[in-house]
Design an enzyme around this catalytic site. Structure first.
Site, PDB file in Angstrom:
ATOM      1  N   ARG A  98      73.108  46.856  88.131  1.00 55.71           N
ATOM      2  CA  ARG A  98      73.929  46.553  86.939  1.00 55.71           C
ATOM      3  C   ARG A  98      75.269  47.607  87.042  1.00 55.71           C
ATOM      4  O   ARG A  98      74.739  48.851  87.175  1.00 55.71           O
ATOM      5  CB  ARG A  98      73.393  46.797  85.470  1.00 55.71           C
ATOM      6  CG  ARG A  98      74.328  46.763  84.432  1.00 55.71           C
ATOM      7  CD  ARG A  98      73.843  46.888  83.036  1.00 55.71           C
ATOM      8  NE  ARG A  98      73.068  45.764  82.743  1.00 55.71           N
ATOM      9  CZ  ARG A  98      73.038  44.949  81.487  1.00 55.71           C
ATOM     10  NH1 ARG A  98      73.040  45.942  80.400  1.00 55.71           N
ATOM     11  NH2 ARG A  98      72.516  43.708  81.446  1.00 55.71           N
ATOM     12  N   HIS A 125      77.054  37.480  84.908  1.00 54.76           N
ATOM     13  CA  HIS A 125      75.749  37.897  84.486  1.00 54.76           C
ATOM     14  C   HIS A 125      74.795  36.602  84.656  1.00 54.76           C
ATOM     15  O   HIS A 125      74.362  35.960  83.831  1.00 54.76           O
ATOM     16  CB  HIS A 125      75.850  38.290  82.995  1.00 54.76           C
ATOM     17  CG  HIS A 125      74.645  39.117  82.539  1.00 54.76           C
ATOM     18  ND1 HIS A 125      73.510  39.330  83.473  1.00 54.76           N
ATOM     19  CD2 HIS A 125      74.115  39.476  81.268  1.00 54.76           C
ATOM     20  CE1 HIS A 125      72.533  39.952  82.766  1.00 54.76           C
ATOM     21  NE2 HIS A 125      73.044  40.165  81.587  1.00 54.76           N
ATOM     22  N   GLN A 128      71.539  36.185  82.970  1.00 56.25           N
ATOM     23  CA  GLN A 128      71.493  35.929  81.761  1.00 56.25           C
ATOM     24  C   GLN A 128      71.866  34.256  81.653  1.00 56.25           C
ATOM     25  O   GLN A 128      71.139  33.461  80.696  1.00 56.25           O
ATOM     26  CB  GLN A 128      72.600  36.475  80.780  1.00 56.25           C
ATOM     27  CG  GLN A 128      72.916  36.083  79.558  1.00 56.25           C
ATOM     28  CD  GLN A 128      71.751  36.815  78.683  1.00 56.25           C
ATOM     29  OE1 GLN A 128      71.464  38.124  78.575  1.00 56.25           O
ATOM     30  NE2 GLN A 128      71.134  35.913  77.711  1.00 56.25           N
ATOM     31  N   CYS A 244      73.709  36.533  73.819  1.00 53.62           N
ATOM     32  CA  CYS A 244      72.928  37.090  75.062  1.00 53.62           C
ATOM     33  C   CYS A 244      72.203  38.443  74.368  1.00 53.62           C
ATOM     34  O   CYS A 244      71.492  38.960  74.871  1.00 53.62           O
ATOM     35  CB  CYS A 244      73.762  37.562  75.950  1.00 53.62           C
ATOM     36  SG  CYS A 244      75.304  38.469  75.752  1.00 53.62           S
TER      37      CYS A 244
HETATM   38  N1   CP Z   1      71.707  40.623  77.445  1.00 52.60           N
HETATM   39  C1   CP Z   1      71.311  41.629  78.140  1.00 52.60           C
HETATM   40  O1   CP Z   1      71.814  41.756  79.360  1.00 52.60           O
HETATM   41  O2   CP Z   1      70.998  42.652  77.418  1.00 52.60           O
HETATM   42  P1   CP Z   1      71.064  44.429  77.859  1.00 52.60           P
HETATM   43  O3   CP Z   1      72.594  44.842  77.966  1.00 52.60           O
HETATM   44  O4   CP Z   1      70.065  45.099  76.726  1.00 52.60           O
HETATM   45  O5   CP Z   1      70.203  44.556  79.170  1.00 52.60           O
HETATM   46  N1  NVA Z   2      79.489  41.021  77.575  1.00 44.73           N
HETATM   47  C1  NVA Z   2      78.481  42.109  77.505  1.00 44.73           C
HETATM   48  C2  NVA Z   2      77.464  41.392  77.696  1.00 44.73           C
HETATM   49  C3  NVA Z   2      76.255  42.524  77.651  1.00 44.73           C
HETATM   50  C4  NVA Z   2      74.819  42.112  78.053  1.00 44.73           C
HETATM   51  C5  NVA Z   2      78.989  43.393  78.171  1.00 44.73           C
HETATM   52  O1  NVA Z   2      79.133  43.344  79.252  1.00 44.73           O
HETATM   53  O2  NVA Z   2      78.909  44.469  77.642  1.00 44.73           O
END
Ligand code: CP
Ligand code: NVA
Length: 288
Positions: A98, A125, A128, A244
């Site tokens: 990530r 993502h 997701q 999400c």
């Molecule tokens: N939806 C998601 O990716 O959640 P986190 O940022 O908590 O991992």
């Molecule tokens: N769009 C958000 C998603 C988090 C899971 C971000 O990147 O912060």
């Protein structure tokens, strides 16, 4: 399939295989596919769902996960991304990452000899989106021709969902203020019109991780794009509300909507675990 970097890289056959395995794993969570194997997890941004579901998932498949925070590995600062990739490939059987710039994910994959999984970049993502479309299938059965309407930002989550929804036979629309559109996407600007046509109403935070400086500007731009009771009153009775998570309650979504009977946000969160295990089994299990 060598890595999971973006949804666009997946064939329909691979997507079908992931969903079939997701269903099997939801019924039978434990097996030994990753016995004796280790997965490195590089997290340069905060996470609850992704970090925990990957770690639990590796454990349930009989493997071991090593968490590498930004402070530990300092990707590209302490040493080059290529050298981190080459080094980790000598120790582990897969890498979950990530990060911010998507190019870092691509660079890591380029120099790794083990599979790399994108666990969120500024661009996309994919994990997701896999869990989300699987969840829609669970709830709706036949999903062909359904309208997925994302009310919010053209961001990592909506980008991956746009691609997977369309590959899965659904229509995808992004309803957003001017300036926040996505490429290759049907754009709407009127939330009421968008709500009326939706079988799925999806939203996400207006300010993603890394965009904190734009928060005030974004709050202003998105203020008419909140998923609230009034907006939901224009939608079909059986509309599914998705997010999400993490949610900024009172900003992009109100409590009465996210906590309503239409909301399936925690089913989505749960399915992250099952879908990611399917991806890991395909990428890191014995090659067929
Ligand atoms: N939806 C998601 O990716 O959640 P986190 O940022 O908590 O991992
Ligand atoms: N769009 C958000 C998603 C988090 C899971 C971000 O990147 O912060």
């Amino acid at each position: 399939m060598d890595d999971l970097l973006s949804i666009k890289d997946l064939s329909n056959e691979q997507i079908g295989k992931i969903f079939d395995l997701t269903a099997d794993l939801k019924k039978t969570p434990l097996n030994k596919t990753l016995q004796g194997k280790t997965v490195a997890m590089i997290f340069e941004k905060p996470s609850t769902r992704t970090r925990v579901s990957f770690e639990v998932g590796v454990y349930q498949l009989g493997g071991h996960a090593v968490l590498l925070s930004d402070a530990t590995v300092q990707l590209g600062r302490r040493e080059s991304i290529a050298d981190v990739a080459r080094t980790l490939s000598r120790y582990v059987n897969g890498i979950v990452i990530r990060t911010f710039e998507h190019e870092k994910v691509l660079e890591l994959a380029k120099y790794s000899s083990v599979p790399v999984i994108n666990a969120l970049s500024d661009h996309s993502h994919p994990c997701q989106a896999l869990a989300d479309v699987y969840t829609i299938m669970e709830k709706k059965g036949d999903i062909k021709g359904l309208n997925v309407v994302f009310v919010g930002d053209g961001n990592n989550v909506s980008r991956s969902l746009n691609v997977l929804a369309k590959k899965s036979g659904m229509n995808f629309y992004l309803c957003c203020p001017k300036g926040y559109e996505l490429e290759d996407c049907e754009i709407l600007h009127d939330p009421k019109e968008a709500a009326k046509m939706a079988d799925v109403l999806y939203t996400d935070v207006w300010t993603s991780m890394g965009q904190e400086k734009e928060s005030a500007k974004r709050k202003k731009a998105f203020k008419n794009y909140q998923l609230n009771k009034e907006l939901l009153s224009h939608a079909k009775k059986d509309v599914l509300v998705m997010h999400c998570l993490p949610a900024h309650r009172g900003e992009e979504i109100t409590d009465d909507v996210i906590d309503s009977g239409s909301s399936i946000v925690f089913d989505q969160a749960e399915n992250r675990l099952h879908a990611q295990k399917a991806v890991m089994m395909i990428l890191m299990g014995e090659k067929q």
